[in-house]
Design a protein around this motif. Structure first.
Motif, PDB file in Angstrom:
ATOM      1  N   ARG A 160       5.002  -3.470   8.981  1.00 39.42           N
ATOM      2  CA  ARG A 160       4.330  -3.880   7.660  1.00 39.42           C
ATOM      3  C   ARG A 160       3.991  -5.380   7.494  1.00 39.42           C
ATOM      4  NH1 ARG A 160       7.504  -0.281   3.907  1.00 39.42           N
ATOM      5  NH2 ARG A 160       8.150  -1.931   2.813  1.00 39.42           N
ATOM      6  N   SER A 181       0.974  -1.060  -0.070  1.00 38.19           N
ATOM      7  CA  SER A 181      -0.146  -0.129   0.016  1.00 38.19           C
ATOM      8  C   SER A 181       0.874   1.172  -0.139  1.00 38.19           C
ATOM      9  CB  SER A 181      -1.148  -0.143   1.214  1.00 38.19           C
ATOM     10  OG  SER A 181      -0.479   0.715   2.202  1.00 38.19           O
ATOM     11  N   PRO A 182       0.323   2.392  -0.514  1.00 40.91           N
ATOM     12  CA  PRO A 182       1.361   3.810  -0.658  1.00 40.91           C
ATOM     13  C   PRO A 182       1.594   4.123   0.701  1.00 40.91           C
ATOM     14  CG  PRO A 182      -0.950   3.981  -1.745  1.00 40.91           C
ATOM     15  CD  PRO A 182      -0.887   2.469  -1.274  1.00 40.91           C
ATOM     16  N   GLN A 183       0.856   3.639   1.678  1.00 43.30           N
ATOM     17  CA  GLN A 183       1.107   4.274   2.999  1.00 43.30           C
ATOM     18  C   GLN A 183       1.070   3.133   3.994  1.00 43.30           C
ATOM     19  OE1 GLN A 183      -1.856   7.345   3.276  1.00 43.30           O
ATOM     20  NE2 GLN A 183      -0.371   8.780   3.501  1.00 43.30           N
ATOM     21  N   PRO A 184       2.255   2.368   4.074  1.00 38.82           N
ATOM     22  CA  PRO A 184       2.165   1.091   4.873  1.00 38.82           C
ATOM     23  C   PRO A 184       2.220   1.449   6.322  1.00 38.82           C
ATOM     24  CG  PRO A 184       4.358   1.202   3.741  1.00 38.82           C
ATOM     25  CD  PRO A 184       3.395   2.321   3.205  1.00 38.82           C
ATOM     26  N   PRO A 185       1.597   0.738   7.023  1.00 38.47           N
ATOM     27  CA  PRO A 185       1.520   0.942   8.561  1.00 38.47           C
ATOM     28  C   PRO A 185       2.830   0.805   9.206  1.00 38.47           C
ATOM     29  CG  PRO A 185       0.357  -1.339   7.943  1.00 38.47           C
ATOM     30  CD  PRO A 185       0.668  -0.445   6.756  1.00 38.47           C
ATOM     31  N   PRO A 186       3.142   1.078  10.450  1.00 40.60           N
ATOM     32  CA  PRO A 186       4.457   1.146  11.170  1.00 40.60           C
ATOM     33  C   PRO A 186       4.881  -0.342  11.010  1.00 40.60           C
ATOM     34  CG  PRO A 186       2.854   2.196  12.642  1.00 40.60           C
ATOM     35  CD  PRO A 186       2.242   1.795  11.368  1.00 40.60           C
TER      36      PRO A 186
END
Ligand code: UVW
Length: 333
Positions: free
Chosen positions: A274, A267-272
């Motif tokens: 991953r 995803s373009p903004q992966p969560p902390p």
């Protein structure tokens, strides 16, 4: 000095001892191995490894098929070499082996992260049970980029006697082979439909049909992107993560590429975090992950007979300092 005074939320660091390096594999007791042997009814064995040179086109850019070549001495290659009498031959070889290219175990040194384990207010890079990057997991160094896990190396798993009761959940039979992030509700649905009973100390095998896609891609000879196909666990499902903790399983193994769905890291903004399943299993709980196993024949055999449990024998190479290992697991049914 203890290695850590803070442990990550939801971790079991220290529960198996201050210096433990095999995590939940500690739950594989002699009694549980005896129970595993009782699952053998037909005496048929299934090999659960792909040929280790498959995939010929890698699924991860840093991983390559093995390269074999002749071992050599001062007289040259030791390959089809005639002995002095001229009647006998010898071959010795060597191999450059990416330990996580094909059918593999991830060691507990495969994934770590920044965490303030020593409580000084500054996060440091650590692995399971607080073993440190750079100190216990060292490398790369020197002109040959030498590396070495002096703790959590795969040899610790090799010495754990990797043999026990395993259950296979056939996710392909439940959901087909389209891309699907499998929640706890999905997993329970498949387990209930197939009568799968998971016990503490079990290996959990998830069949997704991905091995067939790998082999079909080989037959076509293309490098089609298939890593997101088929079922994979949904690491964003907190209930699923809690179930993994509560279940007492010692490992999760699958024919897919990463056990968990890769949509998070893509995803373009992966969560902390991953790869949340890797984080939970390898970093926090010491649950081993086995990927790219060849499960097709075993899964079909079990499905036809309405069975799901068997004896699994799956030691890695006793290769000191390695962070992963190819293996040739055997299921005995
Ligand atoms: C992935 O490829 C994301 O998983 P692993 O590194 O465990 O093989």
């Amino acid at each position: 000095m203890p290695r850590w005074i803070n442990r990550p939320e939801g971790s079991n660091w220290g529960d198996f001892g201050e210096h433990d390096q095999i995590g939940r594999m500690n739950l594989l007791t002699p009694e549980r191995r005896r129970a595993a042997v009782a699952e053998v009814r037909d005496g048929i064995a299934f090999t659960l490894s792909l040929p280790l040179d498959i995939p010929t086109i890698p699924l991860a850019p840093s991983r390559r098929p093995p390269r074999l070549s002749a071992a050599a001495d001062e007289e040259g290659d030791v390959y089809n070499r005639q002995d002095a009498g001229g009647e006998e031959l010898t071959c010795d070889d060597k191999v450059t082996l990416h330990t996580q290219h094909s059918t593999q175990w991830d060691s507990l040194a495969h994934r770590g992260r920044a965490f303030d384990a020593d409580g000084d207010g500054v996060a440091e890079f650590v692995y399971y049970n607080g073993f440190r990057a750079g100190e216990h997991v060292q490398g790369p160094e020197g002109c040959d980029h030498a590396t070495r896990a002096t703790a959590l190396g795969i040899e610790t798993l090799a010495m754990a006697g990797v043999q026990g009761r395993a259950v296979l959940v056939n996710l392909e039979a439940a959901f087909g082979n389209a891309s699907r992030a499998v929640s706890l509700a999905d997993l329970r649905h498949a387990m209930d439909a197939q009568g799968v009973e998971v016990r503490p100390g079990d290996f959990l095998l998830l069949y997704t049909g991905f091995d067939k896609l790998v082999l079909e891609r080989e037959a076509r000879g293309d490098g089609a992107w298939i890593a997101s196909e088929c079922c994979a666990l949904d690491g964003t499902d907190e209930a699923l993560l809690q179930w993994i903790v509560d279940s007492g399983i010692v490992a999760i193994c699958s024919d897919n590429v990463a056990i968990e769905a890769l949509h998070l890291i893509m995803s373009p903004q992966p969560p902390p975090i991953r790869l949340p399943i890797h984080d939970l299993c390898l970093f926090r709980q010491g649950i081993f992950l086995g990927e790219l196993w060849y499960l097709k024949d075993l899964a079909a055999w079990l499905l036809e007979r309405g069975r799901h449990a068997f004896l699994l024998t799956a030691p890695p190479l006793r290769l000191p300092g390695s962070v992963g290992s190819p293996l040739t697991p055997i299921a005995t049914v």
